[in-house]
Every structure is written in C-alpha cells, then in structure tokens.
Design a protein around this motif. Structure first.
Motif, mmCIF file in Angstrom:
data_model
loop_
_atom_site.group_PDB
_atom_site.id
_atom_site.type_symbol
_atom_site.label_atom_id
_atom_site.label_comp_id
_atom_site.label_asym_id
_atom_site.label_seq_id
_atom_site.Cartn_x
_atom_site.Cartn_y
_atom_site.Cartn_z
ATOM 1 N N ALA A 156 0.830 -1.204 0.000
ATOM 2 C CA ALA A 156 0.000 0.000 0.000
ATOM 3 C C ALA A 156 0.864 1.252 0.000
ATOM 4 C CB ALA A 156 -0.919 0.011 1.207
ATOM 5 N N SER A 157 2.167 1.070 0.050
ATOM 6 C CA SER A 157 3.114 2.171 -0.048
ATOM 7 C C SER A 157 4.403 1.618 -0.636
ATOM 8 C CB SER A 157 3.366 2.819 1.320
ATOM 9 O OG SER A 157 3.925 1.882 2.225
ATOM 10 N N ILE A 158 5.248 2.515 -1.121
ATOM 11 C CA ILE A 158 6.493 2.113 -1.769
ATOM 12 C C ILE A 158 7.643 2.831 -1.094
ATOM 13 C CG2 ILE A 158 7.799 2.072 -3.928
ATOM 14 C CD1 ILE A 158 5.117 2.147 -5.416
ATOM 15 N N ASP A 159 8.598 2.076 -0.599
ATOM 16 C CA ASP A 159 9.801 2.666 -0.025
ATOM 17 C C ASP A 159 10.716 3.126 -1.150
ATOM 18 O OD1 ASP A 159 9.002 2.139 2.598
ATOM 19 O OD2 ASP A 159 9.888 0.135 2.561
ATOM 20 N N ILE A 160 11.018 4.416 -1.168
ATOM 21 C CA ILE A 160 11.957 4.953 -2.157
ATOM 22 C C ILE A 160 13.374 4.904 -1.598
ATOM 23 C CG2 ILE A 160 12.546 6.967 -3.558
ATOM 24 C CD1 ILE A 160 9.580 7.836 -3.173
ATOM 25 N N GLY A 161 13.492 5.183 -0.331
ATOM 26 C CA GLY A 161 14.772 5.151 0.364
ATOM 27 C C GLY A 161 14.519 4.951 1.842
ATOM 28 N N PRO A 162 15.551 5.013 2.648
ATOM 29 C CA PRO A 162 15.395 4.749 4.078
ATOM 30 C C PRO A 162 14.497 5.741 4.807
ATOM 31 C CG PRO A 162 17.588 5.592 3.582
ATOM 32 C CD PRO A 162 16.956 5.264 2.270
ATOM 33 N N SER A 163 14.303 6.924 4.248
ATOM 34 C CA SER A 163 13.499 7.934 4.946
ATOM 35 C C SER A 163 12.424 8.531 4.050
ATOM 36 C CB SER A 163 14.407 9.056 5.472
ATOM 37 O OG SER A 163 15.106 9.671 4.399
ATOM 38 N N ARG A 164 12.066 7.827 2.976
ATOM 39 C CA ARG A 164 11.117 8.389 2.022
ATOM 40 C C ARG A 164 10.185 7.309 1.510
ATOM 41 N NH1 ARG A 164 12.957 11.585 -3.451
ATOM 42 N NH2 ARG A 164 10.932 12.442 -4.077
ATOM 43 N N VAL A 165 8.885 7.582 1.564
ATOM 44 C CA VAL A 165 7.862 6.612 1.192
ATOM 45 C C VAL A 165 6.868 7.278 0.254
ATOM 46 C CG1 VAL A 165 5.964 5.167 2.025
ATOM 47 C CG2 VAL A 165 8.092 5.292 3.324
ATOM 48 N N LEU A 166 6.471 6.572 -0.794
ATOM 49 C CA LEU A 166 5.384 7.022 -1.659
ATOM 50 C C LEU A 166 4.115 6.326 -1.199
ATOM 51 C CD1 LEU A 166 4.788 8.697 -4.318
ATOM 52 C CD2 LEU A 166 4.731 6.467 -5.461
ATOM 53 N N GLU A 167 3.158 7.099 -0.695
ATOM 54 C CA GLU A 167 1.888 6.546 -0.253
ATOM 55 C C GLU A 167 0.968 6.381 -1.464
ATOM 56 O OE1 GLU A 167 1.191 5.486 2.683
ATOM 57 O OE2 GLU A 167 2.902 6.275 3.807
#
Length: 294
Positions: A156-167
């Motif tokens: 339901a979300s995508i981790d782009i990096g260790p501190s960034r998420v695409l909801e």
C-alpha cells in the motif's frame, strides 16, 4: 530533456504529443502540444549508501511514458542514474501511455521491483518479457493493505529510500483501476490521468505552470479535457467527487500536481487555483454546457 522539479529528488521526463486531431483524450479542436510525463524520484545521500545502495541512491520511476518517446526517456534515465542503473517502477494505470516503455527500460536497466495494480497484467503486451525474471519482482498494489488474494507481494506504499515513502491511494475519480501517489518529501501528488489539462502552444514553452509563467487556464478548458477522457461525467452526480477532491487536497496540501499527461502544476497558489478550476468543472452547470455541446 528532463526537468528537475525539486532538485535531484524529483525529475519529470518525457516528450511532447502534438495536438493535431489524432489524440482522442483531448477535446476536439485542441492545438499545440501536450507533455507526456513520467517521473523519477530519487533518495540520495549517506543514509541510502549506509543501507546498501552502491551509488548512495534509490530510484523509483512513476509510469514509463508513450513508446514515441522511448529513446528520449532511455537517454534521460542513463544521464540520471547511469547506464544499466537500478530502479523500481510504479504504474499508476495499466494503459499504454503509462506502460509502453516497460520493455526497453527493462532491457537497458536493472528493474528491482515493479508495482502494479488491478487485474490487467502489464506483461501481456510484451512477449519477450515472458522470458525474464522480472515477473518475480512484481508487487501488487493493495490500497486496503489486504493479505488475501494472489501470491504476489502486496503493498500500500512504496519505499523509495530509508526515509522516504510514496503513499498509494485509489482515487474516487477514475475510469479503470488507477492509483495516485503522494510524496510528502517533495509535497507532490501524482494524479495519473486527472489534472491533464495543461498544454503548451509551442514546443519551447515551459512544461511547468508556476508563478513564473502566464497561466491562461479556464474552468471551461479543465472541463473539456476532463470530459474528453471521462465522457460519462456530464451525466453523473459529481458532488461526491467534488467532496472527495476537496477533502484530499485539504488533507495533503500539495505543492506540486504531477499528472501522467499535461503540464506539471507547481506552487501551492497554482495548485489551489487549478483545484478550484476542477471543482468548478464538476458542477452541474458545466456538465450541462457539455451536454448542450457548448
């Protein structure tokens, strides 16, 4: 040529589509050019490096553009992430203006994860991809965070990096299965085939509508583009759509609207103005004008 929207964290890629009467998703009589967009989100720096990215970067491509612009997109990706670089891909829709360049991108770059939704298989259009291991890297977008269904990994979300998420969210305004993305890091709402009304009169005009350019957009223009794609809207009860859009924009307060087609809208004043145009386009008065052929 790509354009940086928020430093290296958000870049728009893609070419221009001439509006010469051959494009069905714009109002009849449209002229000029419409940008066809895909977006590269990158998480850069020491934190990404510490978690194992050899280049210190993690990259997510949102949509892949139309086949007409394949070489341009490949060249831009190579310039941004390096020849053969690694990235993940998220499709907002399983329509050809979003998925057409999956095969050439897969041949030139290391696709680590592929995020798709709905029941349409994006691999069906590409025979050669049946021979690739990419199928095993596909994740099923599941906005309800369900563990039921097929055997695919669900997200339901995508981790782009260790501190960034695409909801990820399934919008109320859609034709086929469609997903929007929200990147809080850059304040960007990725709206797929909604808010596609921004066009360019000349190829060298800006593909971004912000405070530095003259904005001649009208609610009638927004309605024309909206109803060209969603032809059933003039006959629908649109108040729930207006309420959903208003609430979503109040909740997120986006700084950038990033559609898969049309000019990018940048700046909160610009975003709010175009939201107002959209809400006006969804009123019964504008729907009535379309029914009357105005």
């Amino acid at each position: 040529m790509f354009t940086k929207l928020k430093n290296d964290k958000l870049v728009v890629l893609g070419g221009l589509i001439p509006l010469d009467g051959r494009v069905s998703w714009v109002p009849a009589g449209s002229t000029g050019f419409q940008p066809s967009n895909c977006y590269l989100l990158s998480e850069c720096g020491a934190a990404a490096l510490a978690l194992g990215s050899a280049a210190g970067d993690s990259h997510l491509l949102i949509d892949s553009g139309v086949a007409l612009h394949a070489q341009q997109i490949l060249d831009d990706l190579a310039a941004l992430i390096g020849e053969g670089g690694a990235l993940s891909v998220f499709f907002t829709r399983a329509e050809m203006d979003c998925v057409s360049n999956l095969e050439p991108i897969a041949r030139s770059f290391d696709i680590q994860r592929l995020f798709t939704g709905g029941v349409i298989n994006p691999f069906d259009a590409f025979e050669d991809l049946n021979l690739m291991a990419l199928r095993g890297r596909r994740h099923q977008i599941d906005a309800m965070r369900s563990g039921e269904g097929d055997s695919l990994a669900r997200a339901a979300s995508i981790d782009i990096g260790p501190s960034r998420v695409l909801e990820i969210e399934a919008p109320l305004l859609r034709l086929l299965m469609t997903f929007w993305g929200w990147d809080a890091e850059t304040g960007t709402l990725f709206t797929s085939d909604t808010f596609t009304h921004g066009t360019m009169q000349r190829p060298d005009d800006s593909r971004i509508i912000d405070s530095t350019v003259e904005d001649t957009t009208t609610p009638e223009q927004v309605a024309g583009h909206l109803f060209a794609k969603y032809e059933w809207l003039p006959r629908a009860t649109c108040e729930p759509l207006r309420e959903w859009l208003a609430a979503k924009f109040d909740e997120l307060d986006p700084e950038i609207i990033a559609p898969s087609r049309g000019c990018v809208l940048r700046g909160r004043d610009v975003v709010r103005r175009h939201l107002d145009y959209m809400l006006t386009a969804l009123t019964p008065q504008h729907a009535g004008l379309v029914r009357q052929g105005a």
